[in-house]
Design a protein around this motif. Structure first.
Motif, short mmCIF file in Angstrom:
data_model
loop_
_atom_site.label_atom_id
_atom_site.label_comp_id
_atom_site.label_asym_id
_atom_site.label_seq_id
_atom_site.Cartn_x
_atom_site.Cartn_y
_atom_site.Cartn_z
N THR A 113 13.64 10.53 6.91
CA THR A 113 13.11 11.01 8.18
C THR A 113 11.61 11.15 8.10
OG1 THR A 113 15.17 12.19 8.58
CG2 THR A 113 13.29 12.82 9.91
N HIS A 114 11.11 11.67 6.99
CA HIS A 114 9.67 11.81 6.80
C HIS A 114 9.01 10.44 6.80
CE1 HIS A 114 5.90 13.54 5.58
NE2 HIS A 114 5.85 12.74 4.53
N GLN A 156 10.12 17.97 12.80
CA GLN A 156 10.23 17.86 11.35
C GLN A 156 10.37 19.23 10.69
OE1 GLN A 156 10.22 15.38 8.80
NE2 GLN A 156 10.99 14.27 10.55
N THR A 183 6.20 10.18 19.14
CA THR A 183 5.70 10.47 17.79
C THR A 183 5.42 11.95 17.64
OG1 THR A 183 4.71 8.27 17.68
CG2 THR A 183 3.90 9.92 16.12
N SER A 214 10.13 7.73 8.30
CA SER A 214 10.16 7.17 9.64
C SER A 214 9.12 7.82 10.54
CB SER A 214 11.55 7.29 10.26
OG SER A 214 11.92 8.64 10.42
N THR A 215 8.81 9.10 10.30
CA THR A 215 7.76 9.76 11.07
C THR A 215 6.40 9.15 10.74
OG1 THR A 215 9.04 11.81 11.10
CG2 THR A 215 6.71 11.98 11.62
N LYS A 216 6.17 8.87 9.46
CA LYS A 216 4.92 8.23 9.06
C LYS A 216 4.83 6.83 9.67
CE LYS A 216 3.22 8.64 4.96
NZ LYS A 216 3.03 8.67 3.50
N MET A 248 8.63 13.82 17.24
CA MET A 248 9.20 13.67 15.90
C MET A 248 8.47 14.57 14.90
SD MET A 248 10.01 9.63 15.48
CE MET A 248 10.68 9.82 13.83
N ILE A 249 7.14 14.64 15.04
CA ILE A 249 6.37 15.49 14.12
C ILE A 249 6.74 16.95 14.32
CG2 ILE A 249 4.03 16.32 13.63
CD1 ILE A 249 3.07 13.44 14.28
#
Length: 59
Positions: A9-10, A58, A51, A12-14, A54-55
């Motif tokens: 998940t981290h 997290q 985006t 995919s966020t990047k 998503m951040i």
């Protein structure tokens, strides 16, 4: 394996952040070269909001 899920998940966020920045560069280049296109800017704004969401989710 909860750790691997969090790691992907981290990642995919990047990747989403990189796509958002890359999209901004492409839309800006398109605007400078061919003129403004509202749909491109709208699409980039939606991508940016996704985006950001998503951040924020997290943590």
């Amino acid at each position: 394996m909860p750790g691997s899920t969090h790691g992907s998940t981290h990642g995919s966020t990047k990747a989403m952040g990189a796509m958002t920045v890359g999209g901004l560069v492409v839309v800006t280049a398109y605007t400078v070269t061919l003129g403004s296109n509202g749909w491109l800017w709208f699409g980039w704004a939606v991508l940016g909001l996704l985006t950001l969401a998503m951040i924020l989710t997290q943590s």
